[in-house]
Design a protein around this motif. Sequence first.
Motif, mmCIF file in Angstrom:
data_model
loop_
_atom_site.group_PDB
_atom_site.id
_atom_site.type_symbol
_atom_site.label_atom_id
_atom_site.label_comp_id
_atom_site.label_asym_id
_atom_site.label_seq_id
_atom_site.Cartn_x
_atom_site.Cartn_y
_atom_site.Cartn_z
ATOM 1 N N CYS A 179 0.785 10.879 -3.942
ATOM 2 C CA CYS A 179 1.630 11.116 -2.772
ATOM 3 C C CYS A 179 3.082 11.353 -3.179
ATOM 4 N N TRP A 180 3.502 10.679 -4.251
ATOM 5 C CA TRP A 180 4.849 10.961 -4.744
ATOM 6 C C TRP A 180 4.972 12.422 -5.160
ATOM 7 N N GLY A 181 3.945 12.929 -5.852
ATOM 8 C CA GLY A 181 3.971 14.329 -6.253
ATOM 9 C C GLY A 181 3.997 15.269 -5.060
ATOM 10 N N MET A 182 3.252 14.941 -4.010
ATOM 11 C CA MET A 182 3.265 15.777 -2.816
ATOM 12 C C MET A 182 4.632 15.755 -2.142
ATOM 13 N N ARG A 183 5.255 14.565 -2.096
ATOM 14 C CA ARG A 183 6.600 14.484 -1.527
ATOM 15 C C ARG A 183 7.579 15.319 -2.338
ATOM 16 N N ALA A 184 7.488 15.205 -3.655
ATOM 17 C CA ALA A 184 8.393 15.959 -4.517
ATOM 18 C C ALA A 184 8.170 17.455 -4.350
ATOM 19 N N THR A 185 6.910 17.874 -4.168
ATOM 20 C CA THR A 185 6.611 19.293 -3.961
ATOM 21 C C THR A 185 7.224 19.781 -2.652
ATOM 22 N N ARG A 186 7.046 19.011 -1.586
ATOM 23 C CA ARG A 186 7.617 19.408 -0.302
ATOM 24 C C ARG A 186 9.143 19.459 -0.373
ATOM 25 N N ALA A 187 9.739 18.500 -1.079
ATOM 26 C CA ALA A 187 11.201 18.502 -1.210
ATOM 27 C C ALA A 187 11.670 19.740 -1.972
ATOM 28 N N ALA A 188 10.943 20.120 -3.019
ATOM 29 C CA ALA A 188 11.322 21.312 -3.777
ATOM 30 C C ALA A 188 11.166 22.573 -2.931
ATOM 31 N N ILE A 189 10.121 22.619 -2.109
ATOM 32 C CA ILE A 189 9.949 23.770 -1.207
ATOM 33 C C ILE A 189 11.117 23.848 -0.233
ATOM 34 N N ARG A 190 11.509 22.712 0.346
ATOM 35 C CA ARG A 190 12.651 22.706 1.262
ATOM 36 C C ARG A 190 13.916 23.171 0.559
ATOM 37 N N GLU A 191 14.093 22.753 -0.695
ATOM 38 C CA GLU A 191 15.266 23.202 -1.442
ATOM 39 C C GLU A 191 15.241 24.708 -1.639
ATOM 40 N N CYS A 192 14.068 25.267 -1.958
ATOM 41 C CA CYS A 192 13.956 26.722 -2.120
ATOM 42 C C CYS A 192 14.330 27.441 -0.823
ATOM 43 N N VAL A 193 13.829 26.933 0.299
ATOM 44 C CA VAL A 193 14.134 27.548 1.587
ATOM 45 C C VAL A 193 15.628 27.467 1.864
ATOM 46 N N ASP A 194 16.220 26.302 1.652
ATOM 47 C CA ASP A 194 17.653 26.136 1.914
ATOM 48 C C ASP A 194 18.492 27.059 1.042
ATOM 49 N N LEU A 195 18.115 27.182 -0.232
ATOM 50 C CA LEU A 195 18.877 28.040 -1.140
ATOM 51 C C LEU A 195 18.726 29.512 -0.761
ATOM 52 N N ALA A 196 17.503 29.894 -0.361
ATOM 53 C CA ALA A 196 17.295 31.279 0.061
ATOM 54 C C ALA A 196 18.090 31.583 1.316
ATOM 55 N N PRO A 222 0.838 -1.205 0.000
ATOM 56 C CA PRO A 222 0.000 0.000 0.000
ATOM 57 C C PRO A 222 0.867 1.247 0.000
ATOM 58 N N CYS A 223 0.267 2.356 -0.341
ATOM 59 C CA CYS A 223 0.971 3.637 -0.306
ATOM 60 C C CYS A 223 1.347 3.961 1.139
ATOM 61 N N GLU A 224 2.597 4.317 1.349
ATOM 62 C CA GLU A 224 3.064 4.627 2.696
ATOM 63 C C GLU A 224 2.372 5.849 3.287
ATOM 64 N N ASP A 225 1.922 6.757 2.443
ATOM 65 C CA ASP A 225 1.351 8.016 2.940
ATOM 66 C C ASP A 225 -0.163 7.960 3.097
ATOM 67 N N CYS A 226 -0.860 7.479 2.064
ATOM 68 C CA CYS A 226 -2.327 7.518 2.117
ATOM 69 C C CYS A 226 -2.962 6.157 2.365
ATOM 70 N N GLY A 227 -2.170 5.085 2.270
ATOM 71 C CA GLY A 227 -2.689 3.759 2.542
ATOM 72 C C GLY A 227 -3.427 3.099 1.404
ATOM 73 N N THR A 228 -3.486 3.712 0.239
ATOM 74 C CA THR A 228 -4.161 3.092 -0.906
ATOM 75 C C THR A 228 -3.467 1.776 -1.249
ATOM 76 N N PRO A 229 -4.224 0.664 -1.375
ATOM 77 C CA PRO A 229 -3.585 -0.637 -1.618
ATOM 78 C C PRO A 229 -3.015 -0.753 -3.029
ATOM 79 N N ASP A 230 -2.079 -1.695 -3.159
ATOM 80 C CA ASP A 230 -1.481 -2.047 -4.461
ATOM 81 C C ASP A 230 -0.870 -0.841 -5.161
ATOM 82 N N MET A 231 -0.069 -0.081 -4.435
ATOM 83 C CA MET A 231 0.550 1.117 -4.991
ATOM 84 C C MET A 231 2.077 1.043 -4.988
#
Length: 267
Positions: free
Chosen positions: A178-195, A162-171
């Motif tokens: 959820c992968w897109g949300m993780r990637a978005t959060r990672a990009a936001i963290r990168e922006c903060v770190d660079l700033a 299942p999805c580790e984040d939302c629990g949807t089976p067979d993912m």
Amino acid sequence: MREELAAVGRLTGSPNATAALADRLRHRLRAEGGGALVTDPVGWLLAKGLPQRRECAHLACDDGIRLDTGTDCTTCEQRLADRRSTRRALAREAVSALPDAATAEQRRTAVDERLHRHAMLRAEQQVADRQWAEQRCAEADTRRAVREAQAAAAEAARQTLPCEDCGTPDMAGLCASCWGMRATRAAIRECVDLALAGSADLGDHRDVNAVATHVRGELRAEMLRARPAGADLSGIRACDLLTVQNAAAEYRASVRSRRAPHRRCRP
């Protein structure tokens, strides 16, 4: 034809492959006695004309000629020289074992017998070597089949997770959303770190928090502005990811040039 042309091209270079293959066919037609004696052209091409015939272990050898250089195969020449040297040594051994009064016929017979025994032993060794090589290949095939089966089983098991984040089976452990949300959060963290690297006093916690809060707020505002009207949840998340990835690229360029981020300045 195409497969053999590609194989020749790997040894001669693609521009020379056609000429090399044509030379091979001409040579083998001459050895056959001319094209008029070939009653089945397709069968002759597949069985005799096209296949590479290596006279030795060298990968570029073809009928004793090196495909990569067009010269005589030195490996074949060395093998032939070794055979002649072996024959001479065996002949000396056979003759030395005879009495001095042995006739020429007896010497020839002794040499022929010694050469025959050597040829038989060599043939037996070749058979044993070939069987050993075939066994090793079979063992390697078995090991590869086991590895592939294990990998297929592991992948099949992973697909059922299942999805580790939302629990949807067979993912397979993580769904696309959820992968897109993780990637978005990672990009936001990168922006903060660079700033922070480009404009904050890292020894001042209040300054660090102020810059981080400002960057996150500005990114949220940009994501809201960029979202297309009427988009569903998946479209919104895809748009958000693209927005913050573009922002991260701008921040990276800004840090490299040691300039403050365009449109993104500290409050």
